[in-house]
Design a protein around this motif. Structure first.
Motif, PDB file in Angstrom:
ATOM      1  N   VAL A   1       0.861  -1.183   0.000  1.00 48.49           N
ATOM      2  CA  VAL A   1       0.000   0.000   0.000  1.00 48.49           C
ATOM      3  C   VAL A   1       0.897   1.231   0.000  1.00 48.49           C
ATOM      4  N   GLN A   2       0.692   2.086  -0.987  1.00 48.77           N
ATOM      5  CA  GLN A   2       1.522   3.275  -1.137  1.00 48.77           C
ATOM      6  C   GLN A   2       0.652   4.451  -1.576  1.00 48.77           C
ATOM      7  N   ASP A   3       1.231   5.653  -1.409  1.00 52.95           N
ATOM      8  CA  ASP A   3       0.652   6.829  -2.056  1.00 52.95           C
ATOM      9  C   ASP A   3       1.195   6.829  -3.481  1.00 52.95           C
ATOM     10  N   TRP A   4       0.487   6.107  -4.355  1.00 51.62           N
ATOM     11  CA  TRP A   4       1.006   5.863  -5.693  1.00 51.62           C
ATOM     12  C   TRP A   4       1.232   7.149  -6.476  1.00 51.62           C
ATOM     13  N   LYS A   5       0.390   8.156  -6.241  1.00 42.45           N
ATOM     14  CA  LYS A   5       0.522   9.416  -6.987  1.00 42.45           C
ATOM     15  C   LYS A   5       1.799  10.173  -6.633  1.00 42.45           C
ATOM     16  N   ALA A   6       2.375   9.847  -5.488  1.00 43.06           N
ATOM     17  CA  ALA A   6       3.588  10.545  -5.056  1.00 43.06           C
ATOM     18  C   ALA A   6       4.837   9.982  -5.724  1.00 43.06           C
ATOM     19  N   LEU A   7       4.685   8.881  -6.465  1.00 43.88           N
ATOM     20  CA  LEU A   7       5.827   8.235  -7.100  1.00 43.88           C
ATOM     21  C   LEU A   7       5.707   8.288  -8.615  1.00 43.88           C
TER      22      LEU A   7
END
Length: 257
Positions: free
Chosen positions: A193-199
């Motif tokens: 689970v990640q903040d995908w938009k930040a990468l």
């Protein structure tokens, strides 16, 4: 791009054919450790692990080392998951085996930039609707020992467009250990689970490639340590045909009675 056109009637028939004819005749065993519906942390801050909702959008990313992988993951999903699963498939193969559309397969044409964009957009639409999507991010069938595992950036683009999605690593190990029929061990790892938009897309692809490579190496090493084709905590998804050695042992017992 070729879209999926799921058919419940066709799936009912094919799932039985896949289970009892295709897989059981070809493999001695197929097992799954871990869960395709992993528990998730309570979003209300209670610290509890709760069952995943059936409409939780998920991207499953898996190594691709044989033609059978699509049929194996289809069987595992049908047997163990409450979600509605779809699979991204190379367009040339899907044209050849068009019936896979009725099982949830849709195409990607890696030779067409516009085709890739359309397929990734379709993947995002499925996830937005609460579906589960399987992707082979290596982009081709490679030997399970091939290293390093490198992902194309498409999986990063999908996750950036669908930031509510969780990513689940799935590894498949094919092998013949104590029998002359292959044994298949599937392992579903903990969700990412990640903040995908930040990468950036490339960063996501690199990160998930490393996650899968580590899981596959550990999965393989444990099977070697055990000297068998399945992990101790694995669920049996099929018990296939008897191997030649098992048939011989059974025949010898009959003669010696």
């Amino acid at each position: 791009m070729i879209r999926a056109v799921k058919s419940k009637a066709f799936e009912r028939v094919f799932s039985l054919y896949n289970h009892y004819y295709l897989l059981r005749r070809r493999f001695r065993s197929f097992t799954l450790s871990g869960s395709l519906d992993p528990k998730m942390m309570d979003g209300n801050g209670g610290g509890k692990m709760l069952p995943m909702a059936p409409d939780q959008p998920v991207v499953y990313f898996m190594n691709h080392s044989s033609w059978w992988d699509g049929l194996l993951l289809y069987h595992a999903a049908k047997q163990t998951s409450r979600g509605d699963h779809y699979v991204m498939m190379e367009e040339r193969q899907l044209r050849q085996y068009a019936f896979f559309r009725k099982l949830g397969a849709y195409s990607i044409n890696k030779d067409s930039a516009s085709g890739v964009r359309t397929s990734l957009q379709y993947s995002s639409e499925l996830l937005a609707a609460g579906k589960r999507v399987w992707i082979f991010p290596q982009g081709e069938i490679l030997h399970q020992e091939a290293r390093p595992i490198q992902f194309r950036p498409g999986i990063g683009l999908v996750l950036r467009r669908s930031p509510q999605t969780i990513a689940v690593p799935v590894t498949l190990c094919h092998g013949m250990v104590q029998h002359d029929l292959p044994e298949i061990s599937m392992q579903a790892g903990p969700p990412v689970v990640q903040d995908w938009k930040a990468l950036r897309s490339e960063e996501i692809a690199q990160q998930l490639g490393q996650v899968l490579e580590q899981q596959l190496d550990e999965h393989r090493a444990e099977l070697i340590r055990l000297g068998q084709g399945s992990l101790p905590d694995a669920w049996p998804l099929i018990r296939g045909a008897r191997s030649t050695s098992e048939k011989y042992d059974q025949a010898r017992k009959r003669v010696n009675r």
